[in-house]
Design a protein around this motif. Structure first.
Motif, PDB file in Angstrom:
ATOM      1  N   VAL A  40      -2.685  10.802   3.443  1.00 55.64           N
ATOM      2  CA  VAL A  40      -2.388  10.414   4.824  1.00 55.64           C
ATOM      3  C   VAL A  40      -2.530   8.901   4.904  1.00 55.64           C
ATOM      4  O   VAL A  40      -3.562   8.355   4.515  1.00 55.64           O
ATOM      5  CB  VAL A  40      -3.367  11.105   5.808  1.00 55.64           C
ATOM      6  N   ILE A  41      -1.488   8.221   5.389  1.00 50.90           N
ATOM      7  CA  ILE A  41      -1.540   6.770   5.528  1.00 50.90           C
ATOM      8  C   ILE A  41      -1.539   6.402   7.002  1.00 50.90           C
ATOM      9  O   ILE A  41      -0.643   6.796   7.753  1.00 50.90           O
ATOM     10  CB  ILE A  41      -0.357   6.079   4.827  1.00 50.90           C
ATOM     11  N   ASN A  74       7.504   6.864   7.133  1.00 53.27           N
ATOM     12  CA  ASN A  74       6.709   8.102   7.216  1.00 53.27           C
ATOM     13  C   ASN A  74       5.200   7.913   7.148  1.00 53.27           C
ATOM     14  O   ASN A  74       4.514   8.585   6.384  1.00 53.27           O
ATOM     15  CB  ASN A  74       7.134   9.100   6.131  1.00 53.27           C
ATOM     16  N   ILE A  75       4.679   6.995   7.932  1.00 56.69           N
ATOM     17  CA  ILE A  75       3.220   6.893   8.015  1.00 56.69           C
ATOM     18  C   ILE A  75       2.727   7.949   8.991  1.00 56.69           C
ATOM     19  O   ILE A  75       3.487   8.464   9.814  1.00 56.69           O
ATOM     20  CB  ILE A  75       2.764   5.480   8.449  1.00 56.69           C
ATOM     21  N   ALA A  76       1.460   8.267   8.912  1.00 61.76           N
ATOM     22  CA  ALA A  76       0.887   9.307   9.767  1.00 61.76           C
ATOM     23  C   ALA A  76       0.513   8.786  11.147  1.00 61.76           C
ATOM     24  O   ALA A  76       0.352   9.568  12.077  1.00 61.76           O
ATOM     25  CB  ALA A  76      -0.326   9.925   9.095  1.00 61.76           C
ATOM     26  N   GLY A 111       2.216  -7.195   1.567  1.00 63.11           N
ATOM     27  CA  GLY A 111       1.722  -6.690   2.844  1.00 63.11           C
ATOM     28  C   GLY A 111       1.888  -5.184   2.951  1.00 63.11           C
ATOM     29  O   GLY A 111       2.335  -4.511   2.019  1.00 63.11           O
ATOM     30  N   GLY A 112       1.531  -4.660   4.106  1.00 67.15           N
ATOM     31  CA  GLY A 112       1.546  -3.218   4.318  1.00 67.15           C
ATOM     32  C   GLY A 112       2.912  -2.573   4.182  1.00 67.15           C
ATOM     33  O   GLY A 112       3.053  -1.517   3.571  1.00 67.15           O
ATOM     34  N   ILE A 113       3.946  -3.205   4.743  1.00 70.05           N
ATOM     35  CA  ILE A 113       5.283  -2.614   4.663  1.00 70.05           C
ATOM     36  C   ILE A 113       5.809  -2.644   3.231  1.00 70.05           C
ATOM     37  O   ILE A 113       6.365  -1.655   2.747  1.00 70.05           O
ATOM     38  CB  ILE A 113       6.228  -3.293   5.666  1.00 70.05           C
ATOM     39  N   ALA A 114       5.608  -3.750   2.528  1.00 70.14           N
ATOM     40  CA  ALA A 114       6.023  -3.824   1.117  1.00 70.14           C
ATOM     41  C   ALA A 114       5.262  -2.792   0.286  1.00 70.14           C
ATOM     42  O   ALA A 114       5.832  -2.166  -0.606  1.00 70.14           O
ATOM     43  CB  ALA A 114       5.799  -5.230   0.569  1.00 70.14           C
ATOM     44  N   PHE A 115       3.974  -2.596   0.590  1.00 71.03           N
ATOM     45  CA  PHE A 115       3.189  -1.568  -0.097  1.00 71.03           C
ATOM     46  C   PHE A 115       3.829  -0.196   0.115  1.00 71.03           C
ATOM     47  O   PHE A 115       4.011   0.571  -0.824  1.00 71.03           O
ATOM     48  CB  PHE A 115       1.746  -1.548   0.405  1.00 71.03           C
ATOM     49  N   LEU A 116       4.166   0.120   1.370  1.00 69.85           N
ATOM     50  CA  LEU A 116       4.752   1.427   1.668  1.00 69.85           C
ATOM     51  C   LEU A 116       6.070   1.636   0.934  1.00 69.85           C
ATOM     52  O   LEU A 116       6.349   2.741   0.444  1.00 69.85           O
ATOM     53  CB  LEU A 116       4.959   1.593   3.175  1.00 69.85           C
ATOM     54  N   GLU A 117       6.877   0.597   0.861  1.00 69.88           N
ATOM     55  CA  GLU A 117       8.153   0.706   0.145  1.00 69.88           C
ATOM     56  C   GLU A 117       7.916   0.980  -1.335  1.00 69.88           C
ATOM     57  O   GLU A 117       8.586   1.814  -1.936  1.00 69.88           O
ATOM     58  CB  GLU A 117       8.979  -0.556   0.356  1.00 69.88           C
ATOM     59  N   ALA A 118       6.943   0.298  -1.948  1.00 68.64           N
ATOM     60  CA  ALA A 118       6.616   0.531  -3.358  1.00 68.64           C
ATOM     61  C   ALA A 118       5.962   1.899  -3.550  1.00 68.64           C
ATOM     62  O   ALA A 118       6.246   2.600  -4.523  1.00 68.64           O
ATOM     63  CB  ALA A 118       5.702  -0.576  -3.871  1.00 68.64           C
TER      64      ALA A 118
END
Length: 140
Positions: free
Chosen positions: A88-89, A108-110, A68-75
């Motif tokens: 920019v995310i 740190n998403i935009a 999912g989105g949060i796991a993507f951001l962590e990776a």
């Protein structure tokens, strides 16, 4: 308007991806549009896209099967800085769980944008994060 190098749309809903892709093409925001139906595929695209085609903007769904989105951001944060320094995310959401919101603050998403995407929402993203505006259409 100067076009973005590329845009990556990440959503498990193929209809959303199709409609968002159509909208971006109609607005002529970029010549390079990538779509992924989960975070793992999105990471593959980022890792394998080099130079001028690296995404300037990623629109990322929060809830997706698999990664999912949060796991993507962590990776994504673990990638070399050169792979994400200018990206920019923006998270695309329908509803947000309070735990997800607090976790997103740490990643740190935009920004957050509610679905569905519209011309006005894309224009806001471009203005706020890229200091660009969509051309004014005589038919608007």
């Amino acid at each position: 308007m100067e076009k973005l190098s590329s845009v990556l749309l990440v959503d498990d809903d193929s209809t959303n991806n199709f409609l968002n892709e159509l909208l971006f093409k109609q607005l002529e925001v970029t010549d390079h549009l990538f779509t992924a139906e989960d975070g793992a595929r999105a990471l593959d695209i980022i890792v394998n896209t080099a130079g001028p085609d690296e995404p300037a903007l990623i629109l990322l769904d929060v809830k997706m099967p698999g990664m999912g989105g949060i796991a993507f951001l962590e990776a994504y944060r673990q990638l070399p800085a050169a792979k994400h320094r200018a990206t920019v995310i923006i998270m695309l959401t329908t509803t947000m769980d309070a735990r997800d919101l607090s976790r997103l603050e740490e990643l740190n998403i935009a920004g957050l944008v509610s679905k569905p995407l519209t011309k006005e929402k894309i224009d806001q993203i471009l203005l706020l994060h890229f200091q660009r505006s969509l051309p004014v259409s005589p038919l608007s």
